[in-house]
Enzyme design. Structure first.
Site, PDB file in Angstrom:
ATOM      1  N   ASN A   1      -3.759  -3.215  -8.755  1.00  0.00           N
ATOM      2  CA  ASN A   1      -3.417  -2.763  -7.406  1.00  0.00           C
ATOM      3  C   ASN A   1      -2.810  -1.373  -7.426  1.00  0.00           C
ATOM      4  O   ASN A   1      -2.851  -0.672  -8.443  1.00  0.00           O
ATOM      5  CB  ASN A   1      -2.448  -3.767  -6.761  1.00  0.00           C
ATOM      6  CG  ASN A   1      -1.104  -3.782  -7.467  1.00  0.00           C
ATOM      7  OD1 ASN A   1      -1.045  -3.815  -8.699  1.00  0.00           O
ATOM      8  ND2 ASN A   1      -0.016  -3.751  -6.722  1.00  0.00           N
TER       9      ASN A   1
ATOM     10  N   CYS B   1       0.204  -0.475  -7.630  1.00  0.00           N
ATOM     11  CA  CYS B   1       1.343  -0.319  -8.545  1.00  0.00           C
ATOM     12  C   CYS B   1       1.122  -1.008  -9.892  1.00  0.00           C
ATOM     13  O   CYS B   1       2.073  -1.177 -10.661  1.00  0.00           O
ATOM     14  CB  CYS B   1       2.617  -0.847  -7.895  1.00  0.00           C
ATOM     15  SG  CYS B   1       2.968  -0.111  -6.289  1.00  0.00           S
TER      16      CYS B   1
ATOM     17  N   GLU C   1       0.732  -4.057 -10.975  1.00  0.00           N
ATOM     18  CA  GLU C   1       1.290  -5.347 -11.383  1.00  0.00           C
ATOM     19  C   GLU C   1       0.439  -6.535 -10.959  1.00  0.00           C
ATOM     20  O   GLU C   1       0.693  -7.663 -11.410  1.00  0.00           O
ATOM     21  CB  GLU C   1       2.729  -5.512 -10.851  1.00  0.00           C
ATOM     22  CG  GLU C   1       2.854  -5.969  -9.410  1.00  0.00           C
ATOM     23  CD  GLU C   1       2.740  -4.847  -8.407  1.00  0.00           C
ATOM     24  OE1 GLU C   1       3.072  -5.055  -7.224  1.00  0.00           O
ATOM     25  OE2 GLU C   1       2.319  -3.740  -8.805  1.00  0.00           O
TER      26      GLU C   1
END
Length: 816
Positions: free
Chosen positions: A451, A453, A455
């Site tokens: 995604n 970020c 994670e």
């Protein structure tokens, strides 16, 4: 200026309260304008008493100092809002000198918030919700729920929780999260009304709402920003992350994808987008007998769209594009964030990530050749991983389907240069992700990207847009002390927090607003959630553990195991009540595989895990994925803790708010220095000159300097080792920033090669030091004390740097 019910005579002056304090005579004839527009004579005693009330219990705060600054800003006709602002800003400006001023500034701000809400005659939670519903910002369901249980919910409000805010946390809540009147833009809810509104937007009963309210209001746990923004509102889009598979190589598919990205971004979703399937530059387009311009023009179009859809002004639109390094446009892709070159081929609003196979890293290590392909010629590669990918890739090489070949190390060096220069071009690992993902238990289920970020690691396809909603446990509030003042981590409280949080994360799936159908159907099938954490550094400071110590790594791993265990228990309980998620039979968990089994790790207390395994075999689980460690930048600020799993950046750092920039210091360090009678102006200057480092302060013993190191003084190997150790209990991934004070290709090569070998699924930003520099222009004599710049290091070619770093991973002398 905080309100008071006392009727103090106009003639009363500050000198009556504080003998000897000089007060200008003209204050007796000045007037201030109240919020309702009326004028009243100035009474400076009100200002003093308002600040003194807010300073109650703060032993190291000088309330008169703040009050006098406020009085100094008086003029005839000044508004009470202006005076409030002076008081708040004055207290905030003193935080670097004494952290207790943060609490004073927060209390002063809370007083102004309370007055602003009371201007609408909203004194109870139910009144706030009713007003919001009438103005069209609160949903019908939430309004009806609150109306039905109004008395019980009103009584649940506990304003004492607001005293847990530090200033910057409450400022963030005020500026970005509290609901506002659509026309006047004034806030219509207090912080505690805000927390209870979030809880009521998720809960099914008043008791459940109150329990969750107390958890988040205590700052022990916070949902992610989209949930805080939108729970209980008319557009309850509460999921944080969307993963969209690559568009197919057609105009219709590409523009449909852009429309989907815009719709997802509109309501606060962060977007991950794969681009593996779009043909490369120079590829023949048979329909027109022309040649493709490649992916760069398409990503330029996406870049503009992301900038335009800014989530209603709450925060910028954000998207990360993932590309596999066999794509023939990979080098142009890596140039998209460069600060130089053709601006028409740059995308400064997009983030970039490499989706890397083990085969590529093996070729880099062996100094082998790497082949670049047009996706039109190898359409199968995006859907393969592990041995299947290797076999298909090598077969394509044998058939000479590649567009060209380069040295793997040259491409790897270009990746490292992109990271060094921009912090972008994140290294994420395709095979580790897919081989360890619970969702990829059956053929055809493939993770194609992460995604925004890095994670979230979930399956995507042309008809499945992966979704995840997040929340993070504040570990710093799970430390307890015994009667002798010895700290310990409270694992029982941690388990209770998880058992409360997981059902609420699961609840989002059913009531969430989904902007596109592909997201709704995918989330209903897989029901993934992402329970994370923040404040790990707070735990280590409280327990006096150096971040890179064996004890710290062991505690971090134990915490992650307990979170995973409690989350698996909670999702099993949900399955026993509501049934397993629709695709449970396709998962590795259906075959009895916990995450640690996939890593070959055996927990210490295996018996409890075996009991849970048997229970899951009988009932299944409600959620296919449970654990993901997100960055937590904003909610960590609200909670007043350090971000996610990161060490501190500095002991002295700058905070920026709508009110300006303020320096802050590590409150744990200040307590240490106060205990040693070392906290004074000289120490503050020394900290500032040293960029927040205590390593040169010889008065401090070695154990203190070890404890309060910054991330620039901690080996990155220890961060990677700690991340790898928690991987066995992390069924998604973690937003792992890596840090390099002076990044160069050799150091970065070693670091990311080590991360890959340790089995990390993803990494996030590369942070470099210059972005955190503190201006020293206000420090007396600073110019004289700044060392001359070091002589430039001898130039080393990228190829030589890579070779040296791989041969000498501990110390790449060619690149120092």
């Amino acid at each position: 200026m905080a309100a008071t019910t006392d009727r103090i005579p106009v003639q009363t002056t500050l000198s009556d309260v504080t003998p000897g304090f000089p007060v200008p005579e003209e204050t007796a004839v000045m007037h201030v304008r109240k919020r309702n527009g009326s004028l009243e004579p100035v009474d400076v005693n009100k200002i003093v008493r308002a600040v003194q009330r807010c300073a109650h219990g703060l032993q190291h705060v000088d309330s008169i100092r703040v009050a006098s600054k406020t009085i100094g800003g008086l003029y005839d006709g000044a508004t009470t809002q202006e005076l409030d602002k002076i008081s708040i800003d004055t207290a905030a400006s003193l935080i670097a000198e004494e952290p207790q001023y943060s609490r004073l500034a927060a209390r002063l701000l809370l007083a102004t918030i309370t007055k602003e809400v009371s201007n609408f005659n909203l004194y109870s939670f139910s009144q706030s919700i009713n007003y919001g519903h009438h103005e069209g910002v609160v949903s019908n369901a939430t309004a009806e729920f609150v109306h039905t249980h109004a008395r019980k919910l009103n009584d649940a409000i506990d304003d004492s929780f607001s005293d847990r805010f530090e200033y910057f946390g409450l400022r963030t809540v005020y500026d970005r999260y509290l609901l506002r009147d659509p026309l006047s833009r004034r806030i219509i809810e207090t912080p505690q009304h805000f927390f209870l509104r979030v809880a009521c937007g998720l809960a099914q009963s008043p008791n459940e709402a109150i329990n969750f309210y107390r958890l988040i209001a205590s700052l022990d746990y916070l949902p992610s920003s989209p949930t805080l923004f939108n729970s209980g509102t008319k557009h309850a889009q509460m999921s944080s992350c969307y993963l969209h598979d690559s568009p197919l190589d057609s105009l219709d598919s590409i523009y449909d994808t852009y429309k989907n990205v815009a719709l997802l971004s509109k309501f606060s979703g962060g977007i991950g987008l794969a681009f593996h399937r779009v043909r490369s530059e120079g590829s023949l387009i048979r329909a027109t007998n022309g040649l493709s311009n490649g992916i760069v023009p398409w990503l330029r179009t996406l870049d503009s769209s992301v900038a335009a859809v800014n989530q209603g002004g709450k925060r910028k639109g954000a998207c990360c594009v993932y590309l596999e390094p066999w794509h023939a446009d990979i080098e142009q892709f890596l140039e998209l964030r460069d600060n130089t070159g053709d601006v028409a081929r740059r995308t400064h609003n997009l983030n970039l990530a490499n989706w890397i196979s083990d085969l590529f890293m093996q070729r880099v290590e062996a100094d082998g050749t790497w082949s670049l392909f047009d996706p039109k010629d190898v359409p199968q590669l995006p859907d393969l991983y592990g041995d299947d990918f290797k076999a298909a890739y090598e077969k394509a090489e044998e058939e000479k389907l590649y567009r060209r070949q380069i040295k793997a190390r040259d491409l790897y060096a270009r990746m490292m240069r992109t990271l060094a220069e921009t912090g972008n071009g994140w290294m994420t690992f395709k095979d580790a992700t897919n081989l360890k993902c619970n969702q990829t238990g059956e053929q055809g289920n493939v993770v194609h990207l992460s995604n925004l970020c890095t994670e979230i690691t979930e399956v995507t396809s042309s008809d499945q847009t992966a979704v995840c909603n997040l929340g993070s446990i504040n570990l710093g509030r799970h430390v307890t002390w015994d009667a002798d003042g010895r700290p310990s981590f409270d694992f029982e409280k941690l388990a209770r927090t998880v058992h409360t949080a997981v059902p609420m994360l699961d609840r989002v799936i059913d009531i969430n607003y989904y902007p596109i159908e592909e997201a709704a159907s995918s989330n209903a099938k897989w029901r993934p959630v992402g329970l994370g954490l923040m404040g790990l550094q707070d735990v280590f400071f409280q327990m006096r553990l150096a971040f890179d110590s064996p004890e710290a790594q062991a505690l971090s791993t134990r915490i992650q195991e307990e979170i995973y265990y409690a989350a698996m228990e909670a999702t099993c309980e949900l399955a026993e009540k509501y049934g397993p998620h629709e695709t449970f039979a396709q998962t590795r968990m259906a075959k009895g595989k916990f995450q640690f089994d996939l890593w070959g790790v055996q927990p210490a207390d295996l018996a409890r895990w075996e009991a849970l395994r048997a229970r899951i075999a009988k009932s299944g689980v409600r959620n296919s994925l449970l654990i993901a460690i997100a960055p937590t930048a904003t909610i960590a600020s609200i909670a007043g803790c350090y971000e996610c799993i990161e060490p501190q950046i500095s002991n002295l750092f700058k905070r920026e708010t709508l009110s300006g920039e303020f320096l802050q210091v590590n409150r744990y360090l200040i307590d240490e220095l106060k205990a040693r009678n070392l906290w004074n102006e000289e120490m503050r200057v020394r900290l500032k000159m040293a960029e927040g480092s205590v390593q040169g302060i010889e008065e401090l013993p070695e154990d203190v300097r070890l404890l309060y190191r910054t991330v620039w003084e901690i080996p990155m190997r220890s961060l990677i080792d700690m991340a790898a150790a928690r991987n066995a209990y992390l069924d998604q991934s973690q937003s792992l920033n890596l840090f390099a004070e002076s990044p160069n290709i050799g150091r970065l090569s070693s670091m990311y090669m080590y991360a890959w070998k340790k089995g990390l699924k993803t990494t996030y930003y590369l942070r470099s030091r210059p972005a955190t520099k503190i201006a020293k222009t206000t420090v007396p004599g600073a110019a004289a004390r700044v060392s001359a710049p070091a002589a430039p290091a001898p130039a080393v070619t990228a190829s030589a740097a890579i070779a040296c770093s791989l041969e000498n991973p501990e110390s790449c002398e060619a690149c120092q």
